[in-house]
Scaffold this motif. Structure first.
Motif, PDB file in Angstrom:
ATOM      1  N   LEU A 177       0.871  -1.224  -0.019  1.00 42.49           N
ATOM      2  CA  LEU A 177       0.046   0.093  -0.016  1.00 42.49           C
ATOM      3  C   LEU A 177       0.862   1.291   0.183  1.00 42.49           C
ATOM      4  CD1 LEU A 177      -3.146   0.368   2.203  1.00 42.49           C
ATOM      5  CD2 LEU A 177      -1.491   2.390   2.045  1.00 42.49           C
ATOM      6  N   SER A 178       0.770   2.258  -0.887  1.00 42.03           N
ATOM      7  CA  SER A 178       1.481   3.390  -1.214  1.00 42.03           C
ATOM      8  C   SER A 178       0.648   4.678  -0.451  1.00 42.03           C
ATOM      9  CB  SER A 178       1.822   3.511  -2.476  1.00 42.03           C
ATOM     10  OG  SER A 178       2.674   2.573  -3.034  1.00 42.03           O
ATOM     11  N   THR A 179       1.291   5.610  -0.056  1.00 42.22           N
ATOM     12  CA  THR A 179       0.554   6.655   0.464  1.00 42.22           C
ATOM     13  C   THR A 179       1.263   7.977   0.024  1.00 42.22           C
ATOM     14  OG1 THR A 179       2.149   7.116   2.212  1.00 42.22           O
ATOM     15  CG2 THR A 179       0.231   5.633   2.747  1.00 42.22           C
ATOM     16  N   GLY A 180       0.203   8.812  -0.378  1.00 42.81           N
ATOM     17  CA  GLY A 180       0.704  10.132  -0.768  1.00 42.81           C
ATOM     18  C   GLY A 180      -0.378  10.619  -1.789  1.00 42.81           C
ATOM     19  N   GLN A 194       1.935  16.726  -9.234  1.00 41.20           N
ATOM     20  CA  GLN A 194       1.650  15.082  -9.020  1.00 41.20           C
ATOM     21  C   GLN A 194       2.656  14.485  -9.791  1.00 41.20           C
ATOM     22  OE1 GLN A 194      -2.140  14.717 -11.063  1.00 41.20           O
ATOM     23  NE2 GLN A 194      -3.121  14.878  -8.848  1.00 41.20           N
ATOM     24  N   ILE A 195       3.012  13.211  -9.173  1.00 44.10           N
ATOM     25  CA  ILE A 195       3.917  12.237  -9.746  1.00 44.10           C
ATOM     26  C   ILE A 195       3.466  10.712 -10.003  1.00 44.10           C
ATOM     27  CG2 ILE A 195       6.084  13.564  -8.642  1.00 44.10           C
ATOM     28  CD1 ILE A 195       6.160  11.245  -6.545  1.00 44.10           C
ATOM     29  N   TYR A 196       3.970  10.152 -10.635  1.00 47.98           N
ATOM     30  CA  TYR A 196       3.404   8.772 -10.902  1.00 47.98           C
ATOM     31  C   TYR A 196       3.968   7.834  -9.823  1.00 47.98           C
ATOM     32  CZ  TYR A 196       1.852   9.695 -15.455  1.00 47.98           C
ATOM     33  OH  TYR A 196       1.184  10.231 -16.741  1.00 47.98           O
ATOM     34  N   GLU A 197       3.131   7.083  -9.317  1.00 49.81           N
ATOM     35  CA  GLU A 197       3.439   5.975  -8.319  1.00 49.81           C
ATOM     36  C   GLU A 197       4.038   4.794  -8.570  1.00 49.81           C
ATOM     37  OE1 GLU A 197       3.299   3.993  -5.702  1.00 49.81           O
ATOM     38  OE2 GLU A 197       1.984   2.547  -6.184  1.00 49.81           O
ATOM     39  N   SER A 198       5.318   4.670  -8.218  1.00 49.40           N
ATOM     40  CA  SER A 198       6.115   3.793  -8.555  1.00 49.40           C
ATOM     41  C   SER A 198       6.501   2.741  -7.251  1.00 49.40           C
ATOM     42  CB  SER A 198       7.615   4.232  -9.279  1.00 49.40           C
ATOM     43  OG  SER A 198       8.384   5.128  -8.138  1.00 49.40           O
ATOM     44  N   GLY A 245       5.852   5.477   2.437  1.00 54.55           N
ATOM     45  CA  GLY A 245       5.702   6.712   2.571  1.00 54.55           C
ATOM     46  C   GLY A 245       5.163   7.343   4.030  1.00 54.55           C
ATOM     47  N   GLY A 246       5.189   8.496   4.216  1.00 54.70           N
ATOM     48  CA  GLY A 246       4.303   9.068   5.210  1.00 54.70           C
ATOM     49  C   GLY A 246       4.908   8.454   6.782  1.00 54.70           C
ATOM     50  N   VAL A 247       6.185   8.347   6.672  1.00 50.54           N
ATOM     51  CA  VAL A 247       7.059   7.961   7.840  1.00 50.54           C
ATOM     52  C   VAL A 247       7.986   8.681   8.399  1.00 50.54           C
ATOM     53  CG1 VAL A 247       6.319   5.480   7.842  1.00 50.54           C
ATOM     54  CG2 VAL A 247       8.643   6.147   6.702  1.00 50.54           C
ATOM     55  N   TYR A 252       1.806  15.913   8.052  1.00 48.77           N
ATOM     56  CA  TYR A 252       1.329  15.212   6.823  1.00 48.77           C
ATOM     57  C   TYR A 252       2.000  13.941   6.722  1.00 48.77           C
ATOM     58  CZ  TYR A 252      -0.375  19.759   5.650  1.00 48.77           C
ATOM     59  OH  TYR A 252      -0.773  21.171   5.681  1.00 48.77           O
ATOM     60  N   GLU A 253       2.471  13.177   8.017  1.00 48.34           N
ATOM     61  CA  GLU A 253       3.117  11.916   7.625  1.00 48.34           C
ATOM     62  C   GLU A 253       2.085  10.842   8.151  1.00 48.34           C
ATOM     63  OE1 GLU A 253       5.892  11.845   6.436  1.00 48.34           O
ATOM     64  OE2 GLU A 253       7.030  13.450   6.776  1.00 48.34           O
ATOM     65  N   VAL A 254       1.152  10.578   7.279  1.00 44.06           N
ATOM     66  CA  VAL A 254      -0.079   9.814   7.021  1.00 44.06           C
ATOM     67  C   VAL A 254       0.202   8.564   8.000  1.00 44.06           C
ATOM     68  CG1 VAL A 254      -0.168   8.665   5.070  1.00 44.06           C
ATOM     69  CG2 VAL A 254      -2.195   9.173   6.175  1.00 44.06           C
ATOM     70  N   PRO A 291       9.882   4.122   3.892  1.00 44.60           N
ATOM     71  CA  PRO A 291      10.015   5.383   3.368  1.00 44.60           C
ATOM     72  C   PRO A 291       9.555   5.476   2.122  1.00 44.60           C
ATOM     73  CG  PRO A 291      12.091   4.481   3.829  1.00 44.60           C
ATOM     74  CD  PRO A 291      11.271   3.499   4.257  1.00 44.60           C
ATOM     75  N   GLY A 292       9.093   6.837   1.835  1.00 45.02           N
ATOM     76  CA  GLY A 292       8.477   6.932   0.331  1.00 45.02           C
ATOM     77  C   GLY A 292       9.278   6.896  -0.751  1.00 45.02           C
ATOM     78  N   ASN A 293      10.750   7.666  -0.345  1.00 49.05           N
ATOM     79  CA  ASN A 293      11.414   7.850  -1.624  1.00 49.05           C
ATOM     80  C   ASN A 293      11.557   6.589  -2.221  1.00 49.05           C
ATOM     81  OD1 ASN A 293      12.605  10.729  -2.119  1.00 49.05           O
ATOM     82  ND2 ASN A 293      12.811  10.590   0.088  1.00 49.05           N
ATOM     83  N   PRO A 294      11.680   6.351  -3.659  1.00 49.71           N
ATOM     84  CA  PRO A 294      11.443   5.286  -4.206  1.00 49.71           C
ATOM     85  C   PRO A 294      12.854   4.374  -4.108  1.00 49.71           C
ATOM     86  CG  PRO A 294      10.765   6.731  -5.734  1.00 49.71           C
ATOM     87  CD  PRO A 294      11.169   7.499  -4.607  1.00 49.71           C
TER      88      PRO A 294
HETATM   89  P1  AMP Z   1       7.275  10.629   1.799  1.00 51.90           P
HETATM   90  O1  AMP Z   1       7.961   9.558   2.830  1.00 51.90           O
HETATM   91  O2  AMP Z   1       5.724  10.167   1.964  1.00 51.90           O
HETATM   92  O3  AMP Z   1       7.397  12.009   2.769  1.00 51.90           O
HETATM   93  O4  AMP Z   1       7.787  10.496   0.537  1.00 51.90           O
HETATM   94  C1  AMP Z   1       9.231  10.936   0.080  1.00 51.90           C
HETATM   95  C2  AMP Z   1       9.315  11.288  -1.139  1.00 51.90           C
HETATM   96  O5  AMP Z   1       8.946  10.002  -1.976  1.00 51.90           O
HETATM   97  C3  AMP Z   1       8.344  12.315  -1.835  1.00 51.90           C
HETATM   98  O6  AMP Z   1       9.113  12.846  -2.663  1.00 51.90           O
HETATM   99  C4  AMP Z   1       7.359  11.536  -2.320  1.00 51.90           C
HETATM  100  O7  AMP Z   1       6.354  12.168  -3.532  1.00 51.90           O
HETATM  101  C5  AMP Z   1       8.001  10.212  -2.805  1.00 51.90           C
HETATM  102  N1  AMP Z   1       7.069   9.076  -2.923  1.00 51.90           N
HETATM  103  C6  AMP Z   1       6.344   8.792  -1.867  1.00 51.90           C
HETATM  104  N2  AMP Z   1       5.656   7.643  -2.337  1.00 51.90           N
HETATM  105  C7  AMP Z   1       6.012   7.147  -3.500  1.00 51.90           C
HETATM  106  C8  AMP Z   1       5.504   6.368  -4.288  1.00 51.90           C
HETATM  107  N3  AMP Z   1       4.599   5.456  -4.241  1.00 51.90           N
HETATM  108  N4  AMP Z   1       6.001   6.477  -5.467  1.00 51.90           N
HETATM  109  C9  AMP Z   1       6.573   7.443  -6.146  1.00 51.90           C
HETATM  110  N5  AMP Z   1       7.383   8.366  -5.122  1.00 51.90           N
HETATM  111  C10 AMP Z   1       6.752   8.171  -3.825  1.00 51.90           C
END
Ligand code: AMP
Ligand code: MG
Length: 394
Positions: A177-180, A194-198, A245-247, A252-254, A291-294
């Motif tokens: 499950l991805s968040t963002g 916006q960015i594509y979810e990867s 993501g979000g940690v 907004y760290e969901v 973490p969210g960064n790919p």
């Molecule tokens: P976050 O950990 O949610 O703060 O995200 C850190 C970075 O990773 C941000 O630049 C997000 O846009 C990017 N990111 C988070 N989730 C994804 C995802 N599923 N696919 C691509 N990039 C993401």
């Protein structure tokens, strides 16, 4: 801050071994055998011919050429083979049972190939071209030991011994499950910002590559209610929930907001990339919050999840093949953190180099890497020629 080892231990302890299931052969590939597999029969189960030709008694071949009447025809699959009448030949095909009394197979090429009578021009030594009972496997032998990873040859021998199912640890089931709020599914138009979810497709592929079964839950916005609803909707029947993501440390760290105090512990791990991590149980399902960064997400999978999932599925080897190689160029690494760099191995020179910078958003560089370089916490600089630990990503 936690060490990499401490966090790895926490995640390894979260995952219970997957149950052993009697699994149809076709679905057992890549899974790990839980108990020794013994042969319930001999292989070959009966003496048979290794050649198309004639089964004869060596005693009847005193001079060449010799012509013998053909007393029976034995194609593969005959179950009622009579003993060989002395002074005759039996026409026999590869894999057909040897008639009692025959002690040599004369290949068809050494004869005139006759069906009623056969002229034999020469013969090999007695015993030749006969496959004996149990030559390959003896009844009761351990053919595959517990802990064997089932591949094509192992499926072949299990089938040859009549096993339709194997006792293997079943694949681990993982929800991804991805968040963002910024995420958009590939294939849809992007708005500015916006960015594509990867992460989810990448993590699902990494799970599938180790034989786990991923389910991608449509990513959720940075909204605590939406995240909880997504988890409650999709976590039933899963062995593991993986979020991304979000940690980290912003607003907004969901994932953090929704799950702090709900069985998930969030921590910083002394590594780069991948410092913000979380792990625990969500309604009794193991949960790891990446973490969210790919690149952080992927490296965290490699460092923590891949070995833990392989262990849960019973794999004897849980880590990537690791070598030590000299660097072809210098690199720097932060003090106090274990750095994981994308790398490329030069198989001609046997050297290795960092592939791209350490930035955790540089996903294309990950796609171009064939290995990961592991630089210890207390190392801040390495020169060309210095040895570095290399995980081969294969
Ligand atoms: P976050 O950990 O949610 O703060 O995200 C850190 C970075 O990773 C941000 O630049 C997000 O846009 C990017 N990111 C988070 N989730 C994804 C995802 N599923 N696919 C691509 N990039 C993401
Ligand atoms: Mg986010």
């Amino acid at each position: 801050m936690r060490t990499v080892e401490q966090h790895a231990r926490i995640i390894a302890d979260l995952l219970r071994p997957t149950p052993v299931e009697s699994t149809p052969l076709a679905q057992a590939r890549g899974l790990v055998l839980d108990a020794d597999l013994r042969a319930p029969l001999d292989l070959p189960p009966f003496a048979n011919s290794a050649m198309d030709g004639y089964a004869v008694r060596a005693a009847d071949l005193t001079a060449f050429p010799v012509t013998l009447p053909v007393s029976q025809d034995i194609p593969a699959g005959r179950t009622d083979v009579a003993p060989l009448t002395p002074g005759t030949a039996a026409r026999i095909m590869t894999g057909a049972p040897l008639p009692p009394g025959a002690d040599v197979i004369v290949q068809v090429e050494r004869t005139d190939g006759g069906a009623e009578r056969v002229r034999i021009d020469s013969a090999p030594a007695p015993g030749t071209h006969i496959r004996g009972i149990g030559e390959d496997v003896r009844h009761g032998d351990v053919v595959l030991a517990a802990g064997t990873v089932i591949g094509a040859p192992q499926i072949g021998v299990a089938a040859a011994l009549g096993h339709s199912h194997l006792p293997v640890r079943r694949p681990l089931r993982a929800l991804v499950l991805s968040t963002g709020t910024e995420l958009v599914a590939p294939g849809h138009p992007l708005q500015p910002g916006q960015i594509y979810e990867s992460n989810a497709p990448m993590l699902a592929a990494a799970l599938a590559a180790i034989g786990a079964v991923p389910t991608i839950e449509h990513f959720v916005a940075d909204d605590v209610i939406a995240l909880r609803a997504g988890l409650d909707r999709a976590s039933a029947g899963q062995d593991l929930i993986i979020t991304s993501g979000g940690v980290s440390a912003g607003a907004y760290e969901v994932v953090k907001d929704a799950l702090t105090g709900q069985g998930i512990e969030f921590a910083k791990v002394a590594m780069q990339p991948g410092m913000p991590q979380g792990a625990g149980r969500y309604r009794d399902v193991a949960m790891v919050t990446l973490p969210g960064n790919p690149v952080s997400s992927y490296v965290s999978f490699e460092v923590f999840l891949r070995p833990a999932i392989r262990a849960a599925m019973g794999h004897p080897d849980i880590t990537r093949p690791t070598v030590s190689a000299p660097l072809s160029a210098p690199l720097d690494s932060p003090a106090g953190k274990r750095q994981f760099r994308r790398g490329q191995l030069d198989t001609v020179n046997g050297t290795v180099a960092a592939w791209g910078g350490p930035g955790s958003h540089l996903l294309a560089w990950l796609a171009g890497a064939d290995c990961m370089l592991v630089i210890p916490e207390d190392v801040t600089h390495l020169d060309a020629g210095d040895q570095v630990e290399v995980w081969l990503l294969g």
